[in-house]
Design a protein around this motif. Structure first.
Motif, PDB file in Angstrom:
ATOM      1  N   PRO A 368     -58.506   3.232  56.664  1.00  0.00           N
ATOM      2  CA  PRO A 368     -58.133   4.141  57.749  1.00  0.00           C
ATOM      3  C   PRO A 368     -57.706   3.369  59.002  1.00  0.00           C
ATOM      4  O   PRO A 368     -58.456   2.545  59.512  1.00  0.00           O
ATOM      5  N   VAL A 369     -56.515   3.641  59.486  1.00  0.00           N
ATOM      6  CA  VAL A 369     -56.016   3.021  60.708  1.00  0.00           C
ATOM      7  C   VAL A 369     -56.250   3.929  61.912  1.00  0.00           C
ATOM      8  O   VAL A 369     -56.587   3.469  63.000  1.00  0.00           O
ATOM      9  N   LEU A 370     -56.106   5.235  61.704  1.00  0.00           N
ATOM     10  CA  LEU A 370     -56.256   6.174  62.809  1.00  0.00           C
ATOM     11  C   LEU A 370     -56.754   7.504  62.264  1.00  0.00           C
ATOM     12  O   LEU A 370     -56.109   8.100  61.398  1.00  0.00           O
ATOM     13  N   ARG A 371     -57.921   7.932  62.765  1.00  0.00           N
ATOM     14  CA  ARG A 371     -58.523   9.196  62.325  1.00  0.00           C
ATOM     15  C   ARG A 371     -58.684  10.153  63.502  1.00  0.00           C
ATOM     16  O   ARG A 371     -58.717   9.757  64.671  1.00  0.00           O
ATOM     17  N   TYR A 372     -58.834  11.431  63.176  1.00  0.00           N
ATOM     18  CA  TYR A 372     -58.986  12.437  64.220  1.00  0.00           C
ATOM     19  C   TYR A 372     -60.273  12.231  65.018  1.00  0.00           C
ATOM     20  O   TYR A 372     -60.317  12.522  66.214  1.00  0.00           O
ATOM     21  N   ALA A 373     -61.328  11.723  64.393  1.00  0.00           N
ATOM     22  CA  ALA A 373     -62.562  11.434  65.132  1.00  0.00           C
ATOM     23  C   ALA A 373     -62.293  10.412  66.234  1.00  0.00           C
ATOM     24  O   ALA A 373     -62.848  10.505  67.336  1.00  0.00           O
ATOM     25  N   ASP A 374     -61.463   9.432  65.945  1.00  0.00           N
ATOM     26  CA  ASP A 374     -61.064   8.449  66.942  1.00  0.00           C
ATOM     27  C   ASP A 374     -60.346   9.149  68.100  1.00  0.00           C
ATOM     28  O   ASP A 374     -60.601   8.861  69.276  1.00  0.00           O
ATOM     29  N   ILE A 375     -59.456  10.073  67.780  1.00  0.00           N
ATOM     30  CA  ILE A 375     -58.713  10.816  68.807  1.00  0.00           C
ATOM     31  C   ILE A 375     -59.679  11.579  69.713  1.00  0.00           C
ATOM     32  O   ILE A 375     -59.533  11.582  70.946  1.00  0.00           O
ATOM     33  N   LEU A 376     -60.676  12.225  69.125  1.00  0.00           N
ATOM     34  CA  LEU A 376     -61.653  12.975  69.917  1.00  0.00           C
ATOM     35  C   LEU A 376     -62.418  12.059  70.868  1.00  0.00           C
ATOM     36  O   LEU A 376     -62.621  12.391  72.051  1.00  0.00           O
ATOM     37  N   LEU A 377     -62.845  10.914  70.382  1.00  0.00           N
ATOM     38  CA  LEU A 377     -63.609   9.990  71.224  1.00  0.00           C
ATOM     39  C   LEU A 377     -62.735   9.357  72.301  1.00  0.00           C
ATOM     40  O   LEU A 377     -63.195   9.103  73.421  1.00  0.00           O
ATOM     41  N   LEU A 378     -61.466   9.119  71.995  1.00  0.00           N
ATOM     42  CA  LEU A 378     -60.547   8.622  73.009  1.00  0.00           C
ATOM     43  C   LEU A 378     -60.313   9.662  74.101  1.00  0.00           C
ATOM     44  O   LEU A 378     -60.215   9.323  75.292  1.00  0.00           O
ATOM     45  N   GLN A 379     -60.249  10.925  73.706  1.00  0.00           N
ATOM     46  CA  GLN A 379     -60.099  11.982  74.705  1.00  0.00           C
ATOM     47  C   GLN A 379     -61.340  12.074  75.590  1.00  0.00           C
ATOM     48  O   GLN A 379     -61.238  12.254  76.813  1.00  0.00           O
ATOM     49  N   ALA A 380     -62.502  11.945  74.976  1.00  0.00           N
ATOM     50  CA  ALA A 380     -63.740  11.956  75.758  1.00  0.00           C
ATOM     51  C   ALA A 380     -63.729  10.817  76.773  1.00  0.00           C
ATOM     52  O   ALA A 380     -64.093  10.993  77.945  1.00  0.00           O
ATOM     53  N   GLU A 381     -63.304   9.652  76.334  1.00  0.00           N
ATOM     54  CA  GLU A 381     -63.258   8.494  77.225  1.00  0.00           C
ATOM     55  C   GLU A 381     -62.255   8.702  78.356  1.00  0.00           C
ATOM     56  O   GLU A 381     -62.555   8.430  79.535  1.00  0.00           O
ATOM     57  N   ALA A 382     -61.048   9.168  78.014  1.00  0.00           N
ATOM     58  CA  ALA A 382     -60.003   9.341  79.024  1.00  0.00           C
ATOM     59  C   ALA A 382     -60.398  10.377  80.069  1.00  0.00           C
ATOM     60  O   ALA A 382     -60.128  10.205  81.261  1.00  0.00           O
ATOM     61  N   LEU A 383     -61.033  11.442  79.638  1.00  0.00           N
ATOM     62  CA  LEU A 383     -61.492  12.453  80.595  1.00  0.00           C
ATOM     63  C   LEU A 383     -62.566  11.895  81.522  1.00  0.00           C
ATOM     64  O   LEU A 383     -62.529  12.084  82.741  1.00  0.00           O
ATOM     65  N   ASN A 384     -63.528  11.195  80.952  1.00  0.00           N
ATOM     66  CA  ASN A 384     -64.624  10.658  81.752  1.00  0.00           C
ATOM     67  C   ASN A 384     -64.127   9.632  82.766  1.00  0.00           C
ATOM     68  O   ASN A 384     -64.633   9.568  83.896  1.00  0.00           O
ATOM     69  N   GLU A 385     -63.140   8.836  82.389  1.00  0.00           N
ATOM     70  CA  GLU A 385     -62.638   7.809  83.299  1.00  0.00           C
ATOM     71  C   GLU A 385     -61.878   8.410  84.477  1.00  0.00           C
ATOM     72  O   GLU A 385     -61.693   7.756  85.502  1.00  0.00           O
ATOM     73  N   GLN A 386     -61.465   9.667  84.335  1.00  0.00           N
ATOM     74  CA  GLN A 386     -60.787  10.342  85.447  1.00  0.00           C
ATOM     75  C   GLN A 386     -61.774  11.107  86.335  1.00  0.00           C
ATOM     76  O   GLN A 386     -61.362  11.686  87.338  1.00  0.00           O
ATOM     77  N   GLY A 387     -63.031  11.088  85.948  1.00  0.00           N
ATOM     78  CA  GLY A 387     -64.040  11.759  86.753  1.00  0.00           C
ATOM     79  C   GLY A 387     -65.090  12.412  85.875  1.00  0.00           C
ATOM     80  O   GLY A 387     -64.761  13.157  84.946  1.00  0.00           O
ATOM     81  N   TYR A 388     -66.347  12.111  86.151  1.00  0.00           N
ATOM     82  CA  TYR A 388     -67.446  12.662  85.357  1.00  0.00           C
ATOM     83  C   TYR A 388     -67.544  14.170  85.536  1.00  0.00           C
ATOM     84  O   TYR A 388     -67.408  14.703  86.651  1.00  0.00           O
TER      85      TYR A 388
END
Length: 500
Positions: A368-388
């Motif tokens: 697996p190179v790219l999975r939807y679970a990875d996408i979800l966790l990346l979204q969580a990270e990107a949102l948090n980095e813009q403000g908790y």
């Protein structure tokens, strides 16, 4: 969406392009020989029909299976390098694998050379298609698909290169040997800009889904948007990353059972945005050597005694990183095994890719190179980095994190558990480690995390009792292969990385 394996067709072996060491490795003829024998094909004469371009694109995918890339070298450079896994026999391959593990690598290490050359083989093949595709007299729908696939695969290879080696030559056209001799190391920012451009274009050209079963498994618009989002997270371009990740859309979703992701018979699933596909039992082989490389030295399985290398072996620290009750632990790895029908031994090994080969080095598990679970966790990270934000509803950082945790059988996190941005950031990185274990993400996550160097220094001490080498941010990049440094012999435009 269904995904399926692609079996690359044989592709012509033409001289042309790339990095000089790749040219030398493939024994291309001198560029002063300009006559092309009529019996030979070149990139300029081969591509005429849609079928020709299909063969060319399949050859790009074929490069992903190579032992220079996802077939072997990448999990040494991306997993063994991290605190996730190690080498059982530390004298194996004259110690070159252990060099990667212990941060003692030299510039001639073959894994480092393979990872570099293998990526440029893929890039060369992609450029061969891209050079010819716009002028081709083939249906527009085929032209768009082939171009999108070639751009996606070139971007993936450059993404791996820039994260492993830093500034690298940016080659986007087929070149002669003499042109390749004049390469410079393009700044990382230039490489990332090309990756972004390739993926944005690919996303606009590729279909969301394929209707022809023979196309299942190829890159899609969702693959391109997902990889673009991951690139932008790596660059810390948080708003743009979130936009790209949301553009993946609802074509993909988590599968209900984590174990189903890794069964060769079930690799066609809704979660896999992109995978390197293998299949055993074909001639010539389209299988992998994961089983032999990862299982213990004496491994009794399904009534047969096998011999393995037990490399990419899970570390004690990784085993301890799983929370009690995490369903992913027993699916990803095991800590005991049988070396005979009745004798149970202690020892860690990777289970994700446990597929008995049809013959030597002919396993059927895909990577697996790219999975939807990875996408979800990346979204969580990107949102948090813009403000908790402590909210836990759909579309929130907590919501994305908890979707992954629920499938693993773990309790959801709330603002009580993670009361601020820093604690949420740490939680996402912990979750990524256990969710994506042995999928070539851990080293890159450490490299972009401000705590990565200290984590690895502690790993060397705790796992091996080593206090040297003393790590710094220079060691977040591998050296440029010495063969490249020697060929270019130009410290000004083609310098070695710091620390080597």
């Amino acid at each position: 969406m269904k995904l399926s394996v692609i079996y690359p067709l044989p592709f012509f072996k033409a001289c042309g392009a790339v990095i000089v060491s790749c040219l030398l490795l493939t024994a291309c003829s001198k560029d002063f020989i300009n006559l092309t024998p009529q019996s030979n094909q070149t990139t300029a004469t081969f591509f005429k029909t849609a079928s020709d371009f299909q063969q060319g694109v399949n050859a790009i995918y074929d490069g992903l299976q190579s032992t220079q890339t996802y077939g072997k070298a990448y999990y040494y450079l991306m997993e063994v390098r991290s605190d996730n896994s190690d080498i059982w026999d530390r004298g194996a391959l004259a110690g070159v694998a252990s060099q990667i593990d212990f941060f003692t690598e030299v510039t001639t290490n073959p894994f480092i050379s393979d990872g570099y050359a293998g990526a440029y083989v893929i890039i060369t093949r992609a450029n061969a298609v891209l050079d010819q595709i716009d002028a081709a007299a083939i249906p527009d729908s085929s032209k768009k698909q082939f171009k999108g696939e070639a751009l996606f695969l070139r971007a993936l290879s450059y993404f791996n290169l820039v994260r492993l080696y830093g500034p690298v030559p940016l080659v986007i056209k087929t070149e002669t040997t003499s042109q390749a001799l004049n390469h410079k190391r393009n700044a990382a920012a230039e490489v990332y800009a090309q990756i972004e451009n390739d993926l944005q274009t690919a996303a606009s050209l590729l279909p969301a889904v394929y209707t022809n079963v023979n196309d299942y498994g190829r890159a899609t618009a969702g693959s391109a948007y997902g990889l673009l989002g991951k690139v932008l997270v790596t660059e810390k371009k948080w708003p743009n990353a979130l936009t790209a990740l949301k553009n993946v859309g609802n074509t993909y979703s988590l599968v209900s059972d984590y174990a189903d992701l890794y069964k060769p018979a079930n690799i066609i699933n809704t979660e896999m945005l992109f995978a390197v596909r293998f299949k055993k039992g074909l001639s010539p082989s389209e299988g992998n050597n994961y089983f032999a490389d990862m299982v213990p030295v004496s491994f009794f399985y399904n009534g047969i005694l096998y011999g393995g290398s037990n490399n990419n072996r899970p570390t004690r620290n990784l085993v301890a990183a799983y929370e009690a009750g995490d369903k992913r632990l027993g699916i990803s790895l095991d800590t005991v095994y049988y070396n005979s029908a009745t004798n149970l031994m202690k020892g860690n090994y990777v289970k994700k890719y446990l597929d008995v080969p049809g013959a030597t080095n002919d396993g059927g598990s895909s990577f697996p190179v790219l999975r939807y679970a990875d996408i979800l966790l990346l979204q969580a990270e990107a949102l948090n980095e813009q403000g908790y934000n402590g909210g836990t509803g759909d579309g929130t950082a907590f919501g994305y994190l908890n979707a992954v945790r629920r499938r693993a059988g773990l309790p959801e996190k709330t603002a009580v558990d993670l009361p601020d941005q820093a604690s949420f950031r740490d939680a996402v990185f912990r979750e990524r480690r256990v969710e994506l274990a042995f999928e070539n993400d851990r080293w890159f996550d450490l490299a972009r995390n401000s705590k990565g160097v200290s984590v690895m220094q502690a790993h060397l001490q705790q796992e091996y009792g080593l206090t040297t080498p003393v790590l710094n941010t220079d060691r977040l990049l591998f050296p440029i292969p010495q063969s490249e440094i020697n060929i270019h012999n130009d410290p000004a435009s083609f310098p070695q990385n710091k620390g080597y």
